[in-house]
Design a protein around this motif. Structure first.
Motif, PDB file in Angstrom:
ATOM      1  N   HIS A  11       4.023  -2.289   7.047  1.00 40.99           N
ATOM      2  CA  HIS A  11       2.765  -2.728   8.107  1.00 40.99           C
ATOM      3  C   HIS A  11       1.910  -2.755   6.681  1.00 40.99           C
ATOM      4  O   HIS A  11       1.366  -2.236   5.717  1.00 40.99           O
ATOM      5  N   ILE A  12       1.182  -4.264   6.421  1.00 43.97           N
ATOM      6  CA  ILE A  12      -0.633  -4.424   5.311  1.00 43.97           C
ATOM      7  C   ILE A  12      -1.672  -5.117   6.303  1.00 43.97           C
ATOM      8  O   ILE A  12      -1.537  -5.418   7.198  1.00 43.97           O
ATOM      9  N   THR A  13      -2.304  -4.362   5.868  1.00 44.21           N
ATOM     10  CA  THR A  13      -3.507  -5.496   6.071  1.00 44.21           C
ATOM     11  C   THR A  13      -3.753  -6.302   3.485  1.00 44.21           C
ATOM     12  O   THR A  13      -3.722  -5.699   3.466  1.00 44.21           O
ATOM     13  N   CYS A  14      -4.194  -7.203   4.381  1.00 46.71           N
ATOM     14  CA  CYS A  14      -4.527  -8.380   2.930  1.00 46.71           C
ATOM     15  C   CYS A  14      -5.947  -9.136   3.550  1.00 46.71           C
ATOM     16  O   CYS A  14      -6.845  -9.504   4.419  1.00 46.71           O
ATOM     17  N   SER A  34       1.344  -1.145  16.651  1.00 46.96           N
ATOM     18  CA  SER A  34      -0.354  -1.018  16.816  1.00 46.96           C
ATOM     19  C   SER A  34      -0.846   0.674  16.531  1.00 46.96           C
ATOM     20  O   SER A  34      -1.966   0.585  16.011  1.00 46.96           O
ATOM     21  N   PRO A  35       0.248   1.406  16.763  1.00 45.94           N
ATOM     22  CA  PRO A  35      -0.327   2.171  15.592  1.00 45.94           C
ATOM     23  C   PRO A  35      -0.882   2.121  14.197  1.00 45.94           C
ATOM     24  O   PRO A  35      -1.922   3.468  13.777  1.00 45.94           O
ATOM     25  N   GLU A  36      -0.245   1.148  13.609  1.00 48.81           N
ATOM     26  CA  GLU A  36      -0.149   1.556  12.192  1.00 48.81           C
ATOM     27  C   GLU A  36      -1.736   1.301  11.823  1.00 48.81           C
ATOM     28  O   GLU A  36      -2.018   1.128  10.192  1.00 48.81           O
ATOM     29  N   ILE A  37      -2.445   0.251  12.468  1.00 51.59           N
ATOM     30  CA  ILE A  37      -3.742  -0.800  12.090  1.00 51.59           C
ATOM     31  C   ILE A  37      -4.756   0.417  11.931  1.00 51.59           C
ATOM     32  O   ILE A  37      -5.724   0.440  10.902  1.00 51.59           O
ATOM     33  N   GLY A  38      -4.894   1.498  12.608  1.00 55.96           N
ATOM     34  CA  GLY A  38      -5.600   2.402  12.371  1.00 55.96           C
ATOM     35  C   GLY A  38      -5.748   2.612  10.566  1.00 55.96           C
ATOM     36  O   GLY A  38      -7.043   3.088   9.813  1.00 55.96           O
ATOM     37  N   GLY A  39      -4.514   3.524  10.427  1.00 58.73           N
ATOM     38  CA  GLY A  39      -4.504   3.797   8.932  1.00 58.73           C
ATOM     39  C   GLY A  39      -4.841   3.003   7.619  1.00 58.73           C
ATOM     40  O   GLY A  39      -5.624   3.333   6.719  1.00 58.73           O
ATOM     41  N   ASN A  64      -8.019   0.337  19.294  1.00 58.68           N
ATOM     42  CA  ASN A  64      -7.829  -0.268  18.072  1.00 58.68           C
ATOM     43  C   ASN A  64      -8.867  -0.828  17.615  1.00 58.68           C
ATOM     44  O   ASN A  64      -9.547  -1.612  16.754  1.00 58.68           O
ATOM     45  N   LEU A  65      -9.734  -1.625  18.873  1.00 63.16           N
ATOM     46  CA  LEU A  65     -11.060  -2.529  18.674  1.00 63.16           C
ATOM     47  C   LEU A  65     -11.706  -1.013  18.312  1.00 63.16           C
ATOM     48  O   LEU A  65     -12.895  -2.465  17.105  1.00 63.16           O
ATOM     49  N   GLN A  66     -11.504   0.081  19.568  1.00 63.23           N
ATOM     50  CA  GLN A  66     -12.995   0.921  18.450  1.00 63.23           C
ATOM     51  C   GLN A  66     -12.780   1.227  17.155  1.00 63.23           C
ATOM     52  O   GLN A  66     -13.932   1.275  16.354  1.00 63.23           O
ATOM     53  N   ILE A  67     -11.535   1.165  16.213  1.00 65.61           N
ATOM     54  CA  ILE A  67     -11.840   1.063  14.542  1.00 65.61           C
ATOM     55  C   ILE A  67     -11.901   0.620  14.489  1.00 65.61           C
ATOM     56  O   ILE A  67     -12.612   0.951  12.857  1.00 65.61           O
TER      57      ILE A  67
END
Length: 182
Positions: A11-14, A34-39, A64-67
């Motif tokens: 899982h990545i953000t870029c 879904s649970p990975e996006i917050g971290g 997730n939207l709130q995070i």
């Protein structure tokens, strides 16, 4: 007896302009997205300013939207077909605001949302440069192999951007960022 292969999921953000990988989390192959996006977003926020986060429906949840909102970004995550505007809450929470934007201004919403295709480009770049398969058999070996591929990808991107933008690289400053030590 045939050995059962255990797979990992990366899982990545870029970034949307350079495709630099800003955060990585590796899970077992069957884990949910879904649970990975917050971290990932919290890790990204340590080094980068977050303006927008674009993700697919697998990440669509109030939490997730709130995070994303709490960390200063606008979440462009499309809603599932059974989503509702959350009439129970008073005021305009982020879920309700983005739901209304999604339903009333879909063309503008989708313009931002389609930036999420950059993550697919990033995965494609990783696979084309370093191969689609992992060679390591152990869990730790596979995790380290994925992290090494992500690091090498970022070095390639960094060098390319340095040449294209004519910037000098300060590796000492990079080495002092706590993220670089993990």
């Amino acid at each position: 007896q045939k050995e059962i292969r255990r797979f990992r999921k990366c899982h990545i953000t870029c970034g949307v302009k350079t495709n630099i990988i800003t955060a990585v989390n590796i899970t077992k192959g069957f884990s949910a997205d879904s649970p990975e996006i917050g971290g990932l977003i919290q890790q990204t926020k340590k080094v980068y300013d977050i303006r927008e986060i674009s993700a697919d429906k697998a990440y669509s949840s109030k939490n997730n939207l709130q995070i994303v909102s709490d960390l200063g970004g606008i979440p462009f995550i499309p809603f599932k077909s059974n989503s509702k505007p959350d009439a129970k809450r008073k005021g305009l929470g982020i879920w309700r605001r983005m739901y209304l934007f999604y339903t009333q201004y879909q063309e503008q919403f989708m313009h931002h949302y389609h930036k999420r295709s950059n993550v697919e480009t990033c995965f494609h770049m990783l696979k084309m440069k370093f191969g689609k398969h992992l060679r390591s058999k152990s869990e730790i070996g596979q995790i380290n192999e994925i992290l090494a591929k992500c690091l090498c990808h970022n070095l390639c991107v960094l060098i390319q951007e340095a040449f294209e933008l004519g910037i000098s690289l300060d590796f000492q400053k990079c080495a002092e960022i706590p993220l670089a030590h993990k």
